[in-house]
Motif scaffolding. Structure first.
Motif, PDB file in Angstrom:
ATOM      1  N   GLN A  61      49.004  -4.936   6.479  1.00  0.00           N
ATOM      2  CA  GLN A  61      49.103  -6.396   6.473  1.00  0.00           C
ATOM      3  C   GLN A  61      47.757  -7.093   6.686  1.00  0.00           C
ATOM      4  O   GLN A  61      47.670  -8.309   6.564  1.00  0.00           O
ATOM      5  N   ASP A  62      46.728  -6.338   7.033  1.00  0.00           N
ATOM      6  CA  ASP A  62      45.389  -6.899   7.177  1.00  0.00           C
ATOM      7  C   ASP A  62      44.546  -6.427   5.990  1.00  0.00           C
ATOM      8  O   ASP A  62      44.205  -5.239   5.908  1.00  0.00           O
ATOM      9  N   PRO A  63      44.220  -7.310   5.048  1.00  0.00           N
ATOM     10  CA  PRO A  63      43.499  -6.894   3.832  1.00  0.00           C
ATOM     11  C   PRO A  63      42.187  -6.171   4.117  1.00  0.00           C
ATOM     12  O   PRO A  63      41.789  -5.288   3.346  1.00  0.00           O
ATOM     13  N   GLN A  64      41.514  -6.526   5.214  1.00  0.00           N
ATOM     14  CA  GLN A  64      40.233  -5.894   5.518  1.00  0.00           C
ATOM     15  C   GLN A  64      40.391  -4.392   5.735  1.00  0.00           C
ATOM     16  O   GLN A  64      39.494  -3.615   5.415  1.00  0.00           O
ATOM     17  N   TYR A  65      41.524  -4.007   6.312  1.00  0.00           N
ATOM     18  CA  TYR A  65      41.719  -2.604   6.695  1.00  0.00           C
ATOM     19  C   TYR A  65      42.747  -1.888   5.825  1.00  0.00           C
ATOM     20  O   TYR A  65      43.137  -0.758   6.131  1.00  0.00           O
ATOM     21  N   ALA A  66      43.176  -2.531   4.734  1.00  0.00           N
ATOM     22  CA  ALA A  66      44.209  -1.932   3.882  1.00  0.00           C
ATOM     23  C   ALA A  66      43.778  -0.572   3.340  1.00  0.00           C
ATOM     24  O   ALA A  66      44.562   0.390   3.321  1.00  0.00           O
ATOM     25  N   ALA A  67      42.520  -0.457   2.914  1.00  0.00           N
ATOM     26  CA  ALA A  67      42.047   0.813   2.358  1.00  0.00           C
ATOM     27  C   ALA A  67      41.891   1.880   3.433  1.00  0.00           C
ATOM     28  O   ALA A  67      42.100   3.071   3.182  1.00  0.00           O
ATOM     29  N   GLN A 115      26.615   3.937   3.929  1.00  0.00           N
ATOM     30  CA  GLN A 115      25.951   2.648   3.725  1.00  0.00           C
ATOM     31  C   GLN A 115      26.578   1.901   2.561  1.00  0.00           C
ATOM     32  O   GLN A 115      26.713   0.667   2.600  1.00  0.00           O
ATOM     33  N   ALA A 116      26.980   2.626   1.531  1.00  0.00           N
ATOM     34  CA  ALA A 116      27.612   1.984   0.375  1.00  0.00           C
ATOM     35  C   ALA A 116      28.928   1.329   0.776  1.00  0.00           C
ATOM     36  O   ALA A 116      29.266   0.237   0.284  1.00  0.00           O
ATOM     37  N   MET A 117      29.680   1.952   1.678  1.00  0.00           N
ATOM     38  CA  MET A 117      30.937   1.384   2.147  1.00  0.00           C
ATOM     39  C   MET A 117      30.690   0.145   3.007  1.00  0.00           C
ATOM     40  O   MET A 117      31.450  -0.822   2.948  1.00  0.00           O
ATOM     41  N   ILE A 118      29.628   0.169   3.782  1.00  0.00           N
ATOM     42  CA  ILE A 118      29.263  -1.009   4.579  1.00  0.00           C
ATOM     43  C   ILE A 118      28.886  -2.160   3.654  1.00  0.00           C
ATOM     44  O   ILE A 118      29.342  -3.304   3.829  1.00  0.00           O
ATOM     45  N   ASP A 119      28.060  -1.865   2.648  1.00  0.00           N
ATOM     46  CA  ASP A 119      27.633  -2.897   1.696  1.00  0.00           C
ATOM     47  C   ASP A 119      28.834  -3.460   0.940  1.00  0.00           C
ATOM     48  O   ASP A 119      28.920  -4.676   0.715  1.00  0.00           O
ATOM     49  N   GLU A 156      30.182  -7.336   0.817  1.00  0.00           N
ATOM     50  CA  GLU A 156      30.331  -8.047  -0.458  1.00  0.00           C
ATOM     51  C   GLU A 156      31.722  -8.651  -0.607  1.00  0.00           C
ATOM     52  O   GLU A 156      31.898  -9.718  -1.203  1.00  0.00           O
ATOM     53  N   LYS A 157      32.730  -7.974  -0.057  1.00  0.00           N
ATOM     54  CA  LYS A 157      34.112  -8.458  -0.141  1.00  0.00           C
ATOM     55  C   LYS A 157      34.429  -9.494   0.931  1.00  0.00           C
ATOM     56  O   LYS A 157      35.536 -10.043   0.948  1.00  0.00           O
ATOM     57  N   GLY A 158      33.469  -9.748   1.824  1.00  0.00           N
ATOM     58  CA  GLY A 158      33.709 -10.691   2.900  1.00  0.00           C
ATOM     59  C   GLY A 158      34.492 -10.100   4.054  1.00  0.00           C
ATOM     60  O   GLY A 158      35.026 -10.836   4.896  1.00  0.00           O
ATOM     61  N   PHE A 159      34.558  -8.762   4.110  1.00  0.00           N
ATOM     62  CA  PHE A 159      35.286  -8.078   5.182  1.00  0.00           C
ATOM     63  C   PHE A 159      34.333  -7.870   6.366  1.00  0.00           C
ATOM     64  O   PHE A 159      33.881  -6.756   6.647  1.00  0.00           O
ATOM     65  N   SER A 160      34.026  -8.945   7.066  1.00  0.00           N
ATOM     66  CA  SER A 160      33.014  -8.887   8.119  1.00  0.00           C
ATOM     67  C   SER A 160      33.432  -7.998   9.286  1.00  0.00           C
ATOM     68  O   SER A 160      32.598  -7.294   9.871  1.00  0.00           O
ATOM     69  N   ALA A 161      34.717  -8.021   9.643  1.00  0.00           N
ATOM     70  CA  ALA A 161      35.188  -7.193  10.762  1.00  0.00           C
ATOM     71  C   ALA A 161      35.057  -5.711  10.423  1.00  0.00           C
ATOM     72  O   ALA A 161      34.617  -4.906  11.246  1.00  0.00           O
ATOM     73  N   ALA A 169      33.003  -4.350   8.173  1.00  0.00           N
ATOM     74  CA  ALA A 169      31.573  -4.032   8.106  1.00  0.00           C
ATOM     75  C   ALA A 169      31.000  -3.841   9.503  1.00  0.00           C
ATOM     76  O   ALA A 169      30.202  -2.914   9.746  1.00  0.00           O
ATOM     77  N   GLU A 170      31.418  -4.699  10.432  1.00  0.00           N
ATOM     78  CA  GLU A 170      30.943  -4.585  11.808  1.00  0.00           C
ATOM     79  C   GLU A 170      31.399  -3.275  12.441  1.00  0.00           C
ATOM     80  O   GLU A 170      30.621  -2.590  13.099  1.00  0.00           O
ATOM     81  N   ASP A 171      32.663  -2.919  12.217  1.00  0.00           N
ATOM     82  CA  ASP A 171      33.184  -1.649  12.740  1.00  0.00           C
ATOM     83  C   ASP A 171      32.380  -0.462  12.209  1.00  0.00           C
ATOM     84  O   ASP A 171      32.014   0.448  12.968  1.00  0.00           O
ATOM     85  N   LEU A 172      32.133  -0.460  10.913  1.00  0.00           N
ATOM     86  CA  LEU A 172      31.445   0.670  10.287  1.00  0.00           C
ATOM     87  C   LEU A 172      30.016   0.830  10.796  1.00  0.00           C
ATOM     88  O   LEU A 172      29.473   1.936  10.800  1.00  0.00           O
ATOM     89  N   GLN A 173      29.414  -0.265  11.235  1.00  0.00           N
ATOM     90  CA  GLN A 173      28.055  -0.201  11.762  1.00  0.00           C
ATOM     91  C   GLN A 173      28.007   0.063  13.263  1.00  0.00           C
ATOM     92  O   GLN A 173      27.065   0.669  13.760  1.00  0.00           O
ATOM     93  N   ARG A 174      29.043  -0.362  13.992  1.00  0.00           N
ATOM     94  CA  ARG A 174      29.031  -0.271  15.448  1.00  0.00           C
ATOM     95  C   ARG A 174      29.529   1.078  15.950  1.00  0.00           C
ATOM     96  O   ARG A 174      28.996   1.627  16.917  1.00  0.00           O
ATOM     97  N   GLU A 175      30.547   1.628  15.314  1.00  0.00           N
ATOM     98  CA  GLU A 175      31.177   2.846  15.816  1.00  0.00           C
ATOM     99  C   GLU A 175      30.537   4.075  15.177  1.00  0.00           C
ATOM    100  O   GLU A 175      29.727   3.971  14.256  1.00  0.00           O
ATOM    101  N   TYR A 176      30.920   5.255  15.663  1.00  0.00           N
ATOM    102  CA  TYR A 176      30.158   6.466  15.353  1.00  0.00           C
ATOM    103  C   TYR A 176      30.856   7.323  14.300  1.00  0.00           C
ATOM    104  O   TYR A 176      31.163   8.493  14.522  1.00  0.00           O
ATOM    105  N   TYR A 177      31.106   6.717  13.139  1.00  0.00           N
ATOM    106  CA  TYR A 177      31.790   7.448  12.069  1.00  0.00           C
ATOM    107  C   TYR A 177      30.909   8.612  11.610  1.00  0.00           C
ATOM    108  O   TYR A 177      29.754   8.413  11.236  1.00  0.00           O
TER     109      TYR A 177
END
Length: 214
Positions: free
Chosen positions: A23-29, A155-159, A163-168, A170-178
């Motif tokens: 239900q949250d488009p940012q995290y659907a994928a 980095q490509a996933m962050i970019d 680009e899609k406006g999924f700021s939350a 993008a922030e998660d992908l940069q902040r946490e230790y994937y």
């Protein structure tokens, strides 16, 4: 898991089940094929199961339905309360990947979904070394988590998220230790595990690591 993320876990608790339902488009994928991920982890689990990062209890439910003996570990009180409300019969103890109460009886399987990335690579190595000590011979670790084939892919996933406006996201992908897959493979094999990877969606892979006989 990293205690520095506790505030985030507390905030996520009330909306987590909606997010995993897409239900949250940012995290659907990220949560695509969520039921399949839980089912795959459950199918690979046997005997007494130690589950880290119980969250709201979705994987716990699958494990219990499969007739497995489940001991849950969760650092977030808000998540823990939801899991206990859903499944009063579930044993859930306060703890994280590095600090947790366990009995002297070895377990057959250690499982987790969407949580191991909260540890740094050094912390992941410490955790895996500890897991080896509490697993029975030929015991298994089965984790479903976001990971990447390379730093370039990450980095490509962050970019892409930006680009899609999924700021939350993008922030998660940069902040946490994937983690990077090669790094995880090295951590597990160095500690005496045979490991295999199975991709479940664009972000999430399942790792199955089997403790070698010494």
């Amino acid at each position: 898991m990293g205690r520095e993320f506790i505030e985030i876990f507390e905030e996520w608790a009330k909306d987590y089940d909606e997010s995993v339902a897409g239900q949250d488009p940012q995290y659907a994928a990220v949560f695509a094929n969520y039921e399949g991920i839980l089912n795959e982890v459950t199918a690979r689990s046997t005997g007494t199961v130690l589950e880290f990062g119980v969250g709201t209890g979705n994987l716990s439910e699958k494990l219990l339905q499969a007739g497995l003996d489940v001991i849950g570990i969760e650092p977030s009180q808000a998540m823990l309360d939801i899991a206990k409300e859903k499944h009063p019969e579930l044993t859930v103890l306060e703890g994280d990947f590095l600090t947790y109460p366990v009995s002297d009886t070895p377990v057959n399987t250690i499982v987790s979904t969407y949580a191991f990335h909260h540890l740094t690579d050094d912390e992941k190595a410490i955790a895996v070394k500890q897991f080896k000590e509490i697993l029975k011979e030929n015991g298994k670790i089965v984790f479903g988590d976001t990971m990447f084939a390379s730093e370039i892919e990450k980095q490509a996933m962050i970019d892409s998220a930006k680009e899609k406006g999924f700021s939350a996201l993008a922030e998660d992908l940069q902040r946490e230790y994937y983690p990077i897959i090669d790094t995880l493979e090295d951590i597990f094999t160095t500690n005496g595990f045979d490991i295999e990877f199975k991709q479940m969606n664009h972000f999430v892979w399942i790792i199955t690591a089997i403790k070698n006989k010494e």
